[in-house]
Design a protein around this motif. Structure first.
Motif, PDB file in Angstrom:
ATOM      1  N   MET A 256       0.842  -1.174   0.000  1.00  0.00           N
ATOM      2  CA  MET A 256       0.000   0.000   0.000  1.00  0.00           C
ATOM      3  C   MET A 256       0.886   1.235   0.000  1.00  0.00           C
ATOM      4  O   MET A 256       1.568   1.520   0.972  1.00  0.00           O
ATOM      5  N   ASN A 257       0.883   1.960  -1.073  1.00  0.00           N
ATOM      6  CA  ASN A 257       1.736   3.121  -1.209  1.00  0.00           C
ATOM      7  C   ASN A 257       1.001   4.427  -0.946  1.00  0.00           C
ATOM      8  O   ASN A 257       1.606   5.479  -0.926  1.00  0.00           O
ATOM      9  N   GLU A 258      -0.306   4.355  -0.768  1.00  0.00           N
ATOM     10  CA  GLU A 258      -1.100   5.553  -0.565  1.00  0.00           C
ATOM     11  C   GLU A 258      -0.777   6.197   0.785  1.00  0.00           C
ATOM     12  O   GLU A 258      -0.721   5.535   1.811  1.00  0.00           O
ATOM     13  N   SER A 259      -0.564   7.510   0.771  1.00  0.00           N
ATOM     14  CA  SER A 259      -0.310   8.234   2.011  1.00  0.00           C
ATOM     15  C   SER A 259      -1.612   8.367   2.790  1.00  0.00           C
ATOM     16  O   SER A 259      -2.667   8.606   2.225  1.00  0.00           O
ATOM     17  N   THR A 260      -1.517   8.197   4.102  1.00  0.00           N
ATOM     18  CA  THR A 260      -2.703   8.349   4.954  1.00  0.00           C
ATOM     19  C   THR A 260      -2.843   9.780   5.465  1.00  0.00           C
ATOM     20  O   THR A 260      -3.795  10.080   6.175  1.00  0.00           O
ATOM     21  N   ASP A 261      -1.929  10.668   5.097  1.00  0.00           N
ATOM     22  CA  ASP A 261      -1.942  12.043   5.594  1.00  0.00           C
ATOM     23  C   ASP A 261      -3.213  12.804   5.225  1.00  0.00           C
ATOM     24  O   ASP A 261      -3.651  13.673   5.963  1.00  0.00           O
ATOM     25  N   ASN A 262      -3.802  12.464   4.088  1.00  0.00           N
ATOM     26  CA  ASN A 262      -4.956  13.217   3.605  1.00  0.00           C
ATOM     27  C   ASN A 262      -6.278  12.485   3.807  1.00  0.00           C
ATOM     28  O   ASN A 262      -7.289  12.875   3.237  1.00  0.00           O
ATOM     29  N   TRP A 263      -6.284  11.426   4.592  1.00  0.00           N
ATOM     30  CA  TRP A 263      -7.517  10.682   4.845  1.00  0.00           C
ATOM     31  C   TRP A 263      -8.459  11.498   5.721  1.00  0.00           C
ATOM     32  O   TRP A 263      -8.037  12.165   6.664  1.00  0.00           O
ATOM     33  N   SER A 264      -9.745  11.407   5.429  1.00  0.00           N
ATOM     34  CA  SER A 264     -10.748  12.060   6.267  1.00  0.00           C
ATOM     35  C   SER A 264     -10.921  11.263   7.561  1.00  0.00           C
ATOM     36  O   SER A 264     -10.549  10.092   7.648  1.00  0.00           O
ATOM     37  N   ASP A 265     -11.490  11.911   8.557  1.00  0.00           N
ATOM     38  CA  ASP A 265     -11.765  11.216   9.820  1.00  0.00           C
ATOM     39  C   ASP A 265     -12.668  10.007   9.592  1.00  0.00           C
ATOM     40  O   ASP A 265     -12.489   8.964  10.206  1.00  0.00           O
ATOM     41  N   GLU A 266     -13.619  10.160   8.673  1.00  0.00           N
ATOM     42  CA  GLU A 266     -14.540   9.058   8.386  1.00  0.00           C
ATOM     43  C   GLU A 266     -13.799   7.867   7.786  1.00  0.00           C
ATOM     44  O   GLU A 266     -14.078   6.723   8.121  1.00  0.00           O
ATOM     45  N   ARG A 267     -12.838   8.139   6.921  1.00  0.00           N
ATOM     46  CA  ARG A 267     -12.082   7.045   6.311  1.00  0.00           C
ATOM     47  C   ARG A 267     -11.208   6.347   7.344  1.00  0.00           C
ATOM     48  O   ARG A 267     -11.114   5.126   7.367  1.00  0.00           O
ATOM     49  N   VAL A 268     -10.556   7.134   8.200  1.00  0.00           N
ATOM     50  CA  VAL A 268      -9.729   6.547   9.256  1.00  0.00           C
ATOM     51  C   VAL A 268     -10.587   5.661  10.149  1.00  0.00           C
ATOM     52  O   VAL A 268     -10.227   4.526  10.466  1.00  0.00           O
ATOM     53  N   GLN A 269     -11.757   6.162  10.547  1.00  0.00           N
ATOM     54  CA  GLN A 269     -12.644   5.389  11.410  1.00  0.00           C
ATOM     55  C   GLN A 269     -13.086   4.109  10.707  1.00  0.00           C
ATOM     56  O   GLN A 269     -13.091   3.031  11.305  1.00  0.00           O
ATOM     57  N   ALA A 270     -13.449   4.198   9.443  1.00  0.00           N
ATOM     58  CA  ALA A 270     -13.876   3.014   8.699  1.00  0.00           C
ATOM     59  C   ALA A 270     -12.754   1.983   8.604  1.00  0.00           C
ATOM     60  O   ALA A 270     -12.984   0.782   8.777  1.00  0.00           O
ATOM     61  N   GLU A 271     -11.541   2.455   8.343  1.00  0.00           N
ATOM     62  CA  GLU A 271     -10.401   1.541   8.254  1.00  0.00           C
ATOM     63  C   GLU A 271     -10.146   0.866   9.604  1.00  0.00           C
ATOM     64  O   GLU A 271      -9.903  -0.336   9.672  1.00  0.00           O
ATOM     65  N   LEU A 272     -10.200   1.648  10.688  1.00  0.00           N
ATOM     66  CA  LEU A 272      -9.982   1.086  12.022  1.00  0.00           C
ATOM     67  C   LEU A 272     -11.061   0.066  12.374  1.00  0.00           C
ATOM     68  O   LEU A 272     -10.774  -0.983  12.951  1.00  0.00           O
ATOM     69  N   GLU A 273     -12.294   0.367  12.028  1.00  0.00           N
ATOM     70  CA  GLU A 273     -13.391  -0.541  12.347  1.00  0.00           C
ATOM     71  C   GLU A 273     -13.309  -1.841  11.552  1.00  0.00           C
ATOM     72  O   GLU A 273     -13.785  -2.874  11.997  1.00  0.00           O
TER      73      GLU A 273
END
Length: 58
Positions: free
Chosen positions: A1-18
């Protein structure tokens, strides 16, 4: 996974964590010799709860 997580929205971070605990549970179920991932899953659930609380306060 080469995509930077710096620009992820809070919703995306939460979805990934869940998604992680379910992914770990699925992995554990498919292993010939299951790992004991209960502690890791519990820690991730705690992380999600802390993240959700921090997001609500922000």
């Amino acid at each position: 996974m080469n995509e930077s997580t710096d620009n992820w929205s809070d919703e995306r971070v939460q979805a990934e964590l869940e998604a992680v605990p379910a992914d770990l549970q699925t992995l554990e179920e498919h292993l010939v010799e299951p790992l004991t991932l209960a502690d890791a899953i519990a820690e991730l659930e705690t992380t999600i709860a802390v993240y959700e609380q921090t997001a609500v306060e922000a």
